[in-house]
Design a protein around this motif. Structure first.
Motif, mmCIF file in Angstrom:
data_model
loop_
_atom_site.group_PDB
_atom_site.id
_atom_site.type_symbol
_atom_site.label_atom_id
_atom_site.label_comp_id
_atom_site.label_asym_id
_atom_site.label_seq_id
_atom_site.Cartn_x
_atom_site.Cartn_y
_atom_site.Cartn_z
ATOM 1 N N GLU A 180 10.976 20.625 36.252
ATOM 2 C CA GLU A 180 9.668 21.619 35.849
ATOM 3 C C GLU A 180 10.683 23.077 35.833
ATOM 4 O OE1 GLU A 180 6.805 21.765 38.921
ATOM 5 O OE2 GLU A 180 6.066 19.659 38.330
ATOM 6 N N ASP A 181 11.808 23.310 35.844
ATOM 7 C CA ASP A 181 12.489 24.632 35.902
ATOM 8 C C ASP A 181 12.292 24.960 34.465
ATOM 9 O OD1 ASP A 181 13.169 24.303 38.376
ATOM 10 O OD2 ASP A 181 15.453 23.509 38.083
ATOM 11 N N THR A 182 12.392 26.286 34.474
ATOM 12 C CA THR A 182 12.355 27.060 33.081
ATOM 13 C C THR A 182 13.701 26.911 32.446
ATOM 14 O OG1 THR A 182 11.898 29.104 32.063
ATOM 15 C CG2 THR A 182 12.728 29.351 34.047
ATOM 16 N N ASP A 183 13.759 26.922 31.241
ATOM 17 C CA ASP A 183 14.912 27.152 30.526
ATOM 18 C C ASP A 183 15.352 28.572 30.088
ATOM 19 O OD1 ASP A 183 15.383 24.453 30.099
ATOM 20 O OD2 ASP A 183 14.007 24.099 28.346
ATOM 21 N N LEU A 184 14.367 29.414 30.262
ATOM 22 C CA LEU A 184 14.719 30.875 30.217
ATOM 23 C C LEU A 184 15.528 31.280 31.105
ATOM 24 C CD1 LEU A 184 13.652 33.502 28.619
ATOM 25 C CD2 LEU A 184 12.031 34.002 30.692
ATOM 26 N N THR A 185 16.563 32.240 30.427
ATOM 27 C CA THR A 185 17.669 32.905 31.076
ATOM 28 C C THR A 185 17.445 34.377 31.238
ATOM 29 O OG1 THR A 185 19.222 33.296 29.260
ATOM 30 C CG2 THR A 185 19.480 31.184 30.559
ATOM 31 N N GLY A 228 16.282 36.611 44.594
ATOM 32 C CA GLY A 228 16.835 35.250 44.155
ATOM 33 C C GLY A 228 15.293 34.637 43.836
ATOM 34 N N ILE A 229 15.312 33.565 42.573
ATOM 35 C CA ILE A 229 13.824 32.632 42.564
ATOM 36 C C ILE A 229 13.985 31.602 43.018
ATOM 37 C CG2 ILE A 229 12.754 31.872 40.603
ATOM 38 C CD1 ILE A 229 13.811 34.432 38.663
ATOM 39 N N ASN A 230 12.869 31.037 43.553
ATOM 40 C CA ASN A 230 12.740 29.631 44.059
ATOM 41 C C ASN A 230 12.879 28.609 43.066
ATOM 42 O OD1 ASN A 230 11.865 27.450 45.591
ATOM 43 N ND2 ASN A 230 10.277 28.698 46.607
ATOM 44 N N ILE A 231 13.880 27.686 43.219
ATOM 45 C CA ILE A 231 14.232 26.526 42.288
ATOM 46 C C ILE A 231 12.803 25.806 42.240
ATOM 47 C CG2 ILE A 231 15.343 24.981 44.063
ATOM 48 C CD1 ILE A 231 17.342 24.506 41.660
ATOM 49 N N ASP A 232 12.059 25.569 43.457
ATOM 50 C CA ASP A 232 10.988 24.738 43.378
ATOM 51 C C ASP A 232 9.576 25.341 42.791
ATOM 52 O OD1 ASP A 232 12.400 22.659 44.368
ATOM 53 O OD2 ASP A 232 11.977 23.250 46.567
ATOM 54 N N SER A 233 9.457 26.657 42.342
ATOM 55 C CA SER A 233 8.231 27.234 41.710
ATOM 56 C C SER A 233 8.233 26.619 40.383
ATOM 57 C CB SER A 233 8.599 28.701 41.607
ATOM 58 O OG SER A 233 8.559 29.379 42.967
ATOM 59 N N PRO A 234 6.931 26.543 39.962
ATOM 60 C CA PRO A 234 6.497 26.071 38.697
ATOM 61 C C PRO A 234 7.227 26.857 37.553
ATOM 62 C CG PRO A 234 4.628 26.135 40.065
ATOM 63 C CD PRO A 234 5.678 26.809 40.723
ATOM 64 N N ALA A 235 7.525 26.399 36.598
ATOM 65 C CA ALA A 235 8.174 27.317 35.392
ATOM 66 C C ALA A 235 7.572 28.368 35.077
ATOM 67 C CB ALA A 235 8.474 26.083 34.328
ATOM 68 N N SER A 281 8.766 35.587 37.473
ATOM 69 C CA SER A 281 9.593 36.260 38.545
ATOM 70 C C SER A 281 10.653 36.793 37.996
ATOM 71 C CB SER A 281 9.985 34.956 39.609
ATOM 72 O OG SER A 281 8.829 34.531 40.243
ATOM 73 N N MET A 282 11.374 36.180 37.007
ATOM 74 C CA MET A 282 12.441 36.669 36.199
ATOM 75 C C MET A 282 12.271 37.957 35.347
ATOM 76 S SD MET A 282 15.190 34.486 34.136
ATOM 77 C CE MET A 282 14.992 32.944 34.901
ATOM 78 N N ILE A 283 11.126 37.813 34.948
ATOM 79 C CA ILE A 283 10.735 39.215 34.223
ATOM 80 C C ILE A 283 10.373 40.374 35.081
ATOM 81 C CG2 ILE A 283 8.817 40.073 32.986
ATOM 82 C CD1 ILE A 283 8.405 37.320 31.423
ATOM 83 N N PHE A 284 9.846 40.099 36.237
ATOM 84 C CA PHE A 284 9.677 41.105 37.410
ATOM 85 C C PHE A 284 11.051 41.639 37.920
ATOM 86 C CE2 PHE A 284 8.882 42.444 41.831
ATOM 87 C CZ PHE A 284 7.981 43.739 41.484
ATOM 88 N N ILE A 285 11.798 40.788 38.118
ATOM 89 C CA ILE A 285 13.236 41.284 38.563
ATOM 90 C C ILE A 285 14.009 42.086 37.470
ATOM 91 C CG2 ILE A 285 15.578 40.288 39.249
ATOM 92 C CD1 ILE A 285 14.301 38.074 40.582
ATOM 93 N N LYS A 286 13.905 41.630 36.142
ATOM 94 C CA LYS A 286 14.314 42.659 35.198
ATOM 95 C C LYS A 286 13.719 43.868 34.903
ATOM 96 C CE LYS A 286 16.981 41.906 30.661
ATOM 97 N NZ LYS A 286 17.406 40.991 29.799
ATOM 98 N N TRP A 287 12.489 43.780 35.057
ATOM 99 C CA TRP A 287 11.648 45.069 35.150
ATOM 100 C C TRP A 287 12.051 45.887 36.088
ATOM 101 C CZ3 TRP A 287 8.385 47.606 38.235
ATOM 102 C CH2 TRP A 287 7.835 48.787 37.874
ATOM 103 N N LEU A 288 12.206 45.384 37.358
ATOM 104 C CA LEU A 288 12.640 46.269 38.556
ATOM 105 C C LEU A 288 13.871 46.811 38.395
ATOM 106 C CD1 LEU A 288 10.887 46.961 41.474
ATOM 107 C CD2 LEU A 288 12.513 45.109 42.175
#
Length: 458
Positions: free
Chosen positions: A31-36, A334-341, A347-354
């Motif tokens: 279920e991991d995202t492919d987004l980087t 860091g982002i939880n590897i067990d979170s839904p995609a 989460s990645m978007i929020f980190i990049k925005w921050l």
């Protein structure tokens, strides 16, 4: 250090027995995202995402409405102007360094966390890779701090240097016209402060614990001028706490603390210090100096009416006449590897925005982490002649070596080593053990660990 080692050190034995596989990450969830991270274009990527994410961190002060700076609620409100369908639930913890390790193993920490002290090799177990390290280094500074086998797993909230918080007014009243550049000059200045003012020359903040472990941050580039020392050379050095005879290295960092306490240049009773109160004491000029990272400066400036009196100076050690300041990351997100995609992407978007849009680093007195942002906050006005150097990463195959030595020696350099530094204060105040004897004990523990682990060292 590893989760098991950290929890054992914290006497949470039952969790250590449970093992890392109880609720850990799966390394390759379908279920991991492919987004980087490098692929994200803020305001364009993920605008259709609807998700609620949890951000677990140790900034309890920013979780309150009374915080003098910009609090989490304000940041999230701004984020939601760009991403109205991504809700961010912030959870803060006043005992973060310890509890984060426990929650990490239990798996109940949400989607984003400030990564606690874990081995580099364990990053893939718990955290989502944000991208290839080479690509991430084009996006953010210090990407290699939370990297393993060519992947980056965290983005620092901000960059931090190691210096000394000081009250400019008190220094002026004491008759100090130039900032100290050596341990001897610093101790002499503390004596002037005691003689000519009513301020506590140096506040240890002993009782808080984490403020004692902060002294470890100065023994790398700051005290050696060597960007390879902390993560590459220290692990291969025998007796690293010996006196080199030139006022540098770890010996002279910790000796400043011992001498200040031993000579009555700190608070009367170290056991009654209080972290939150210390911020006001610095702002009001009741305390002249505190040895802490740059992250604490804005908190002390904002707490009262005399913020203009609170400054930040380079740590008083010079290497061949030059001062250095290690530049390292604050906690990395860091982002939880067990979170839904969809939550991983949000989460990645929020980190990049921050990192790129919020102004968080500058607001908190930190060095911005976006690779193309060269701003420095005003607190660094006294660092004009100081060279800031990031610590180089460990050599390939030795990513966990320092953590292993830390665990075996029980010294915890830059890793929950509060108690050993508290011991310096205790012995200096009680006059029951001289400084060289303390350093000899540390050297013995370190050297025994090297021998046990079979590490080649000189």
């Amino acid at each position: 250090m590893s989760i098991k080692k950290s929890i054992a050190a914290l006497a949470v034995a039952s969790l250590a027995v449970a093992g890392l596989t109880a609720c850990g990450g799966n390394n390759a969830s379908s279920e991991d995202t492919d987004l980087t991270y490098p692929e994200i274009e803020l305001g364009t990527t993920g605008t259709d995402i609807e998700a609620t994410i949890t951000f677990y961190n140790g900034r309890t002060d920013m979780g309150t409405d009374t915080y003098q700076g910009k609090n989490w609620a304000d940041y999230i409100a701004e984020f939601n102007k760009m991403y109205p369908n991504i809700k961010v639930d912030v959870q803060t913890d006043s005992n973060y360094a310890s509890n984060a390790l426990t929650r990490l193993q239990g798996g109940d920490w949400g989607d984003i966390m400030m990564i606690p002290a874990v081995d580099q090799s364990e990053l893939p177990t718990y955290f989502l890779p944000l991208g290839d390290l080479e690509d991430m280094q084009n996006e953010v500074k210090l990407a290699d701090e939370k990297a393993y086998e060519g992947k980056s797993y965290g983005v620092a909230t901000d960059g931090q240097t190691s210096g000394v918080i000081y009250n400019k007014r008190i220094f002026q009243e004491a008759g100090i016209t130039e900032l100290p550049k050596t341990p001897e000059e610093f101790i002499d200045d503390l004596k002037l402060i005691k003689k000519n003012t009513d301020a506590i020359p140096m506040y240890t903040n002993y009782a808080a614990g984490f403020t004692m472990g902060a002294w470890d941050a100065y023994i790398g580039g700051t005290a050696t001028g060597d960007d390879a020392y902390m993560n590459q050379k220290l692990a291969h050095t025998r007796s690293p706490f010996s006196d080199p005879g030139d006022g540098t290295h770890a010996y002279n960092v910790y000796k400043i603390l011992y001498d200040a306490v031993d000579q009555g240049l700190t608070e009367d009773d170290y056991s009654t210090t209080d972290w939150e109160t210390s911020k006001t004491l610095m702002n009001d000029g009741d305390v002249a100096t505190m040895v802490l990272g740059a992250w604490a400066v804005t908190q002390m400036q904002q707490i009262g009416e005399h913020g203009e009196d609170v400054g930040y100076m380079p740590f008083p050690i010079s290497v061949d006449g030059k001062q250095y300041a290690s530049l390292g990351g604050n906690y990395s997100m860091g982002i939880n590897i067990d979170s839904p995609a969809n939550e991983q992407e949000a989460s990645m978007i929020f980190i990049k925005w921050l990192t790129e849009e919020s102004g968080y680093a500058m607001n908190e007195g930190g060095v911005p982490i976006a690779a193309d942002d060269d701003q420095l906050p005003s607190i660094y006005e006294d660092f004009a002649d100081v060279e800031m150097i990031p610590n180089l990463p460990a050599k390939e195959g030795e990513e966990d070596l320092l953590a292993d030595i830390n665990s075996e020696s029980e010294l915890g350099i830059n890793s929950n080593g509060d108690k050993k530094v508290q011991g310096i204060v205790e012995h200096a105040a009680n006059h029951d053990m001289d400084f060289d004897a303390i350093m000899e004990e540390w050297n013995t523990s370190w050297n025994d660990a090297l021998d046990t682990l079979g590490v080649e060292a000189e």
